[in-house]
Motif scaffolding. Structure first.
Motif, short mmCIF file in Angstrom:
data_model
loop_
_atom_site.label_atom_id
_atom_site.label_comp_id
_atom_site.label_asym_id
_atom_site.label_seq_id
_atom_site.Cartn_x
_atom_site.Cartn_y
_atom_site.Cartn_z
N PHE A 136 -12.96 20.05 -38.25
CA PHE A 136 -12.89 18.49 -39.33
C PHE A 136 -11.17 17.45 -37.78
N SER A 137 -12.42 17.00 -37.50
CA SER A 137 -11.13 16.34 -36.10
C SER A 137 -10.36 15.06 -37.23
N LYS A 138 -11.22 14.77 -38.22
CA LYS A 138 -10.03 14.19 -38.20
C LYS A 138 -8.92 13.90 -39.19
N MET A 139 -8.98 15.54 -40.18
CA MET A 139 -7.77 16.03 -40.22
C MET A 139 -6.76 15.67 -40.06
N PRO A 140 -5.05 15.42 -40.78
CA PRO A 140 -4.28 15.27 -40.41
C PRO A 140 -3.71 16.21 -39.48
N HIS A 141 -2.78 16.36 -38.82
CA HIS A 141 -2.86 17.63 -38.44
C HIS A 141 -1.57 18.51 -38.72
N TYR A 142 -0.46 17.88 -39.85
CA TYR A 142 -0.32 18.62 -40.15
C TYR A 142 -0.50 19.17 -41.32
N HIS A 143 -1.64 18.51 -41.83
CA HIS A 143 -2.56 19.70 -42.83
C HIS A 143 -3.53 21.19 -42.21
N ALA A 144 -2.82 21.34 -40.54
CA ALA A 144 -4.24 22.25 -39.81
C ALA A 144 -3.78 23.80 -40.29
N TRP A 145 -2.34 23.86 -40.77
CA TRP A 145 -2.16 25.23 -40.74
C TRP A 145 -2.34 25.80 -42.21
N GLU A 146 -2.47 24.67 -43.20
CA GLU A 146 -3.44 24.95 -44.43
C GLU A 146 -4.86 25.43 -44.52
N ALA A 147 -5.39 24.84 -43.62
CA ALA A 147 -6.15 24.84 -43.24
C ALA A 147 -7.44 26.16 -42.41
N ARG A 148 -6.31 26.18 -41.83
CA ARG A 148 -6.90 27.47 -41.16
C ARG A 148 -6.99 28.77 -42.50
N LEU A 149 -6.04 28.40 -42.78
CA LEU A 149 -6.03 29.76 -44.33
C LEU A 149 -6.70 29.64 -44.69
N ALA A 150 -7.93 28.22 -45.40
CA ALA A 150 -9.06 28.32 -46.32
C ALA A 150 -10.21 28.68 -45.96
N ILE A 151 -10.38 28.06 -44.25
CA ILE A 151 -11.16 27.94 -43.11
C ILE A 151 -10.89 29.37 -42.54
N ASN A 152 -10.42 30.28 -42.80
CA ASN A 152 -10.52 31.79 -42.92
C ASN A 152 -11.03 32.43 -43.75
N LYS A 153 -10.61 32.01 -44.73
CA LYS A 153 -11.28 33.05 -46.31
C LYS A 153 -12.09 33.30 -46.59
N ARG A 154 -12.90 31.48 -46.27
CA ARG A 154 -14.09 31.55 -46.20
C ARG A 154 -14.85 31.89 -45.51
N LEU A 155 -15.02 32.03 -44.04
CA LEU A 155 -15.46 32.03 -43.30
C LEU A 155 -15.28 34.08 -43.37
N ALA A 156 -14.31 34.61 -44.02
CA ALA A 156 -14.70 36.35 -43.78
C ALA A 156 -15.26 36.91 -45.12
N GLU A 157 -16.26 35.49 -46.40
CA GLU A 157 -16.36 36.01 -46.89
C GLU A 157 -17.99 36.10 -46.53
N GLU A 158 -18.42 35.47 -45.33
CA GLU A 158 -19.86 35.64 -44.92
C GLU A 158 -19.99 36.05 -43.58
N GLY A 159 -18.45 36.89 -43.36
CA GLY A 159 -18.32 38.30 -43.06
C GLY A 159 -18.08 37.36 -41.25
N MET A 160 -17.36 36.15 -40.40
CA MET A 160 -16.70 35.93 -39.61
C MET A 160 -15.98 35.51 -39.60
N CYS A 161 -15.28 35.89 -37.60
CA CYS A 161 -13.97 36.10 -37.90
C CYS A 161 -13.72 35.19 -35.80
N VAL A 162 -13.22 34.26 -36.43
CA VAL A 162 -12.26 33.46 -35.79
C VAL A 162 -11.56 33.27 -34.98
N GLN A 163 -10.63 34.56 -34.85
CA GLN A 163 -9.43 34.82 -34.39
C GLN A 163 -10.05 35.77 -33.27
N GLY A 164 -8.97 35.20 -32.55
CA GLY A 164 -9.43 35.71 -31.17
C GLY A 164 -7.94 36.45 -30.46
N ASN A 165 -8.08 37.28 -29.43
CA ASN A 165 -6.72 37.80 -28.52
C ASN A 165 -5.70 36.66 -28.85
#
Length: 217
Positions: A136-165
């Motif tokens: 979501f490249s046009k999303m205001p940056h001050y919502h990025a942390w909130e969006a990150r939590l929602a994205i990770n939760k949704r991706l986890a349902e598909e067995g995906m992890c986008v958290q690197g070292n």
């Protein structure tokens, strides 16, 4: 430069380069002029104040600040676990998710937690919320942390992890050692190390994964 689809020596400084549309010519020229004036001002400052003074007051802080951008950008997009797609296999979701969120200067224990929180806060989550930026490249940056939590939760349902070292200098060295080249074979590819071994290989629904150990570490 280096793209097979562009002529040799294609770059961002030539207005007529195939990277740009005709209406962007003036913008490129203005950018070139700005870069020239910046370099000229540094040369003039060195002439007036001496190299050591300019290096200490300007060049060293400049390099220190911008090395973070190089480190962060490199580690966001480079890892032996991140896939590369041929055009026939590429889709927007696949491309957008071919990146990692990383905790800048994070690590294990209380010290790593503190440094990770401090660096992430000071850089406004530029390293920790990069997947959200891709999606979501046009999303205001001050919502990025909130969006990150929602994205990770949704991706986890598909067995995906986008958290690197964590994004550290030692991690950059590890990635440099493990990501030497990508072979021109297959629609989905992964980096290989100097021995020609990939940390991951693509597995499709109709196929199994080889256990030969040749490609999988």
């Amino acid at each position: 430069m280096g793209q097979r689809s562009y002529p040799k020596w294609t770059n961002h400084f030539v207005p007529k380069a195939p990277l740009f549309a005709p209406h962007q010519t003036n913008d490129v020229l203005i950018s070139d002029l700005g870069i020239f004036l910046w370099i000229a001002s540094i040369v003039y400052s060195i002439k007036v104040h001496g190299f050591l003074n300019v290096f200490r007051i300007y060049l060293l802080p400049y390099l220190w600040v911008h090395h973070w951008l190089v480190l962060i950008t490199f580690l966001q997009h480079t890892d032996p676990a991140l896939p590369h797609y041929e055009a026939s296999a590429f889709t927007f979701p696949r491309g957008a998710l071919s990146t990692f969120d990383r905790v800048l200067m994070g690590g294990p224990g209380i010290f790593g937690t503190i440094t990770g929180w401090l660096c992430g806060t000071m850089t406004h989550g530029i390293c920790e919320t990069h997947v959200a930026h891709h999606l979501f490249s046009k999303m205001p940056h001050y919502h990025a942390w909130e969006a990150r939590l929602a994205i990770n939760k949704r991706l986890a349902e598909e067995g995906m992890c986008v958290q690197g070292n964590p994004a550290t200098w030692s991690e950059a060295l590890r990635v440099l050692q493990e990501c030497k080249f990508v072979e021109d074979e297959g629609e989905v590819r992964f980096y290989k190390n100097a021995q020609g071994k990939a940390a991951r290989v693509p597995v499709f629904v109709s196929e199994g994964v080889s256990d030969s150990g040749v490609d999988v570490q």
